[in-house]
Design a protein around this motif. Structure first.
Motif, PDB file in Angstrom:
ATOM      1  N   SER A 261      18.389 -33.182   1.492  1.00  0.00           N
ATOM      2  CA  SER A 261      19.504 -33.417   2.612  1.00  0.00           C
ATOM      3  C   SER A 261      20.737 -32.541   2.281  1.00  0.00           C
ATOM      4  CB  SER A 261      20.146 -34.770   2.885  1.00  0.00           C
ATOM      5  OG  SER A 261      20.558 -35.342   1.510  1.00  0.00           O
ATOM      6  N   ARG A 270      22.428 -26.752   9.604  1.00  0.00           N
ATOM      7  CA  ARG A 270      21.879 -27.765  10.163  1.00  0.00           C
ATOM      8  C   ARG A 270      22.491 -29.038   9.434  1.00  0.00           C
ATOM      9  NH1 ARG A 270      16.312 -25.174   8.482  1.00  0.00           N
ATOM     10  NH2 ARG A 270      17.593 -24.196   7.204  1.00  0.00           N
ATOM     11  N   PRO A 271      23.774 -29.471   9.873  1.00  0.00           N
ATOM     12  CA  PRO A 271      24.288 -30.594   9.185  1.00  0.00           C
ATOM     13  C   PRO A 271      23.751 -31.928   9.880  1.00  0.00           C
ATOM     14  CG  PRO A 271      25.908 -29.297  11.102  1.00  0.00           C
ATOM     15  CD  PRO A 271      24.834 -28.554  10.594  1.00  0.00           C
ATOM     16  N   SER A 272      23.382 -31.896  11.060  1.00  0.00           N
ATOM     17  CA  SER A 272      22.839 -33.106  11.947  1.00  0.00           C
ATOM     18  C   SER A 272      21.349 -33.545  10.998  1.00  0.00           C
ATOM     19  CB  SER A 272      22.508 -32.910  13.468  1.00  0.00           C
ATOM     20  OG  SER A 272      23.812 -32.650  13.886  1.00  0.00           O
ATOM     21  N   MET A 273      20.784 -32.358  10.914  1.00  0.00           N
ATOM     22  CA  MET A 273      19.246 -32.709   9.957  1.00  0.00           C
ATOM     23  C   MET A 273      19.557 -33.398   8.462  1.00  0.00           C
ATOM     24  SD  MET A 273      16.125 -33.036  10.157  1.00  0.00           S
ATOM     25  CE  MET A 273      15.732 -32.247  11.626  1.00  0.00           C
ATOM     26  N   ALA A 275      22.200 -34.868   7.698  1.00  0.00           N
ATOM     27  CA  ALA A 275      22.788 -36.304   7.850  1.00  0.00           C
ATOM     28  C   ALA A 275      21.737 -37.170   8.028  1.00  0.00           C
ATOM     29  CB  ALA A 275      23.699 -36.322   9.067  1.00  0.00           C
ATOM     30  N   LEU A 276      20.449 -36.593   9.002  1.00  0.00           N
ATOM     31  CA  LEU A 276      19.657 -37.676   9.281  1.00  0.00           C
ATOM     32  C   LEU A 276      18.849 -38.039   8.078  1.00  0.00           C
ATOM     33  CD1 LEU A 276      17.481 -38.877  11.240  1.00  0.00           C
ATOM     34  CD2 LEU A 276      16.401 -36.659  11.269  1.00  0.00           C
ATOM     35  N   ARG A 302      31.429 -36.412  11.567  1.00  0.00           N
ATOM     36  CA  ARG A 302      30.161 -36.686  12.676  1.00  0.00           C
ATOM     37  C   ARG A 302      29.007 -36.986  11.680  1.00  0.00           C
ATOM     38  NH1 ARG A 302      31.287 -32.748  17.844  1.00  0.00           N
ATOM     39  NH2 ARG A 302      33.209 -33.922  18.585  1.00  0.00           N
ATOM     40  N   PRO A 303      28.586 -36.126  10.799  1.00  0.00           N
ATOM     41  CA  PRO A 303      27.318 -36.274  10.155  1.00  0.00           C
ATOM     42  C   PRO A 303      27.337 -37.400   9.329  1.00  0.00           C
ATOM     43  CG  PRO A 303      27.976 -34.154  10.024  1.00  0.00           C
ATOM     44  CD  PRO A 303      29.116 -34.667  10.534  1.00  0.00           C
ATOM     45  N   LEU A 306      26.679 -40.271  11.805  1.00  0.00           N
ATOM     46  CA  LEU A 306      25.189 -40.219  12.273  1.00  0.00           C
ATOM     47  C   LEU A 306      24.053 -40.811  11.160  1.00  0.00           C
ATOM     48  CD1 LEU A 306      22.845 -39.370  13.914  1.00  0.00           C
ATOM     49  CD2 LEU A 306      22.810 -36.706  12.781  1.00  0.00           C
TER      50      LEU A 306
END
Length: 481
Positions: A261, A270-273, A275-276, A302-303, A306
């Protein structure tokens, strides 16, 4: 004397045997890849705390103070080295050996590396049939889920608390392996599903490092050997060989997800990935929450929301079955505040305090809260230190160093040194050391007129331009008008 140094009484190898078996090969490959100085020192340092936790306890060879001092000094050395990376970064690797520039087919090479890493860890299932209580409890909890039972409600015989003690991510990781391996003795082992799940942790890490090397070398069917040396070095780390092969705890899975991460967070695209994966790490084990200031500093709210949503979404189904309730929360918090007997609790940096005050529940609880605050403070300091760096290899190394130093410091200051905690910061620290191999242009293939490993790309040819009598190019003259 030598036998006591290398083996337990039943002939089971000690950590020093594992270290001597794999560490020379790890160092040789690292040097072939061009790792020197602090990079190499940090790589070796990731294996040293285990000496204090295991090797130094050989009866008749060392006393407890020596064992304690070895662990304190080695963990402190890791902290100092990682802090140095956060503050100043690392020099680039020196040119690698010539043989590392040869190209090999990527798919067979990756399969070979993953299989070799699993084999090195898997062999200990038969050399040392013991396994920690964490994977035993995790396999049992996964079988409860498959049987339609909530493991946070019904009793688990392999935990200290009445019910399962770790977040839902660990159970979900074990589910496919438990579903495939029968609930019986397989090849002489009674917890084979948990062992396979543990091997898969490092298979995942080796595969991800292979993917990074393939991407850095141009995504071709063949890649330089150099691009595959990082996963080879990772696979030969003695601490991870022991923790995955013998302990099988979920700490390595959390640590791999944390390192991945942070790698994606440093990439910036790819901040969403990122964060996932961080949310999945938290869902495996709660110490991953220490990354919160890093994500806040680099990617804002936001991340973070998430990641929290991912971890919560995995746990919520266990809150509603078979009836509404916060099932298991007390058990999740219990390991951090457990006041074990003095003979166990003395195995921590707080040994002198326990020797004077005794092991009191309020003291253990206070120290546990303090460790969390220290970890968050270190991460916040690290995020502030690298706030002006742009995405790239230097930022990646320093962000990984921030994550590594936070987790290593939390282990160093933990109220008790549970041996599986030692792997929290190891994957991140390893990737810091081998990050220099993946510098831009460092692992490009040598065939087809491309760059060879370690070669600096030549500057682009300069197009001749017309000049005035005073030497100023006419194009520049036009732009300045």
């Amino acid at each position: 004397m030598i036998r006591d140094l290398l083996f337990y009484g039943a002939g089971v190898p000690r950590f020093v045997f594992i270290w001597l078996l794999v560490t020379p090969a790890m160092i040789w490959l690292a040097r072939a890849a061009g790792l020197r100085g602090r990079r190499l020192a940090l790589l070796v340092a990731t294996t040293l705390p285990t000496f204090g936790l295991h090797f130094a306890a050989v009866p008749g060879l060392t006393s407890f103070p020596v064992r304690w001092a070895i662990t304190v000094v080695s963990l402190s050395a890791m902290v100092v080295l990682l802090v140095g990376v956060v503050r100043n970064g690392l020099r680039e690797a020196v040119p690698p050996r010539e043989w590392t520039r040869r190209c090999v087919p990527v798919v067979p090479a990756v399969l070979l590396l993953v299989a070799a890493a699993v084999a090195i860890r898997g062999v200990w299932a038969w050399v040392d049939p013991g396994i920690a209580d964490i994977p035993q409890a995790s396999e049992y909890a996964a079988r409860q889920v498959l049987a339609g039972v909530n493991p946070y409600v019904d009793a688990n015989p392999y935990t200290y608390a009445p019910v399962y003690q770790y977040p839902a991510g660990t159970i979900l990781w074990h589910l496919p392996f438990v579903a495939l391996v029968p609930d019986s003795v397989v090849l002489g082992e009674s917890f084979m599903a948990a062992r396979v799940a543990a091997w898969a942790m490092d298979a995942l890490a080796v595969g991800l490092l292979c993917l990074a090397g393939w991407a850095a070398s141009g995504r071709n069917r063949t890649v330089p050997v150099l691009s595959l040396l990082p996963p080879a070095v990772y696979g030969l780390n003695a601490t991870l060989v022991r923790e995955v092969g013998l302990t099988g705890a979920n700490d390595v899975l959390m640590a791999v997800l944390v390192a991945t991460s942070v790698w994606l967070l440093a990439d910036g695209h790819r901040p969403s990935m990122a964060a996932l994966l961080w949310g999945l790490a938290v869902a495996v084990k709660l110490p991953a929450l220490v990354l919160a200031p890093l994500f806040l500093g680099r990617a804002r709210w936001r991340p973070v929301v998430l990641a929290g949503g991912v971890a919560l979404a995995l746990q919520v189904p266990f809150f509603v079955f078979p009836h509404l309730g916060l099932h298991g929360l007390a058990a999740l918090a219990e390991p951090a505040a457990r006041p074990d007997p003095y003979v166990v609790m003395q195995n921590s940096v707080w040994w002198p305090v326990y020797a004077v005050r005794g092991v009191e529940p309020w003291l253990v609880s206070t120290l546990g809260r303090g460790v969390v605050l220290v970890g968050l403070a270190i991460t916040a300091w690290g995020a502030w230190s690298v706030r002006r760096l742009r995405p790239g290899p230097a930022l990646r190394e320093r962000l990984l160093a921030v994550a590594g130093v936070s987790l290593v410091a939390m282990f160093l200051l933990a109220p008790q040194w549970r041996v599986n905690f030692q792997s929290w910061g190891v994957p991140a620290a390893i990737v810091v050391t081998i990050g220099g191999i993946h510098r831009d242009g460092n692992v490009q293939p040598s065939s087809g007129g491309g760059l060879v490993a370690g070669q600096v790309p030549p500057p682009p040819p300069q197009r001749p331009v017309a000049t005035r009598s005073d030497g100023m190019p006419t194009e520049q003259m036009q732009r300045t008008r």
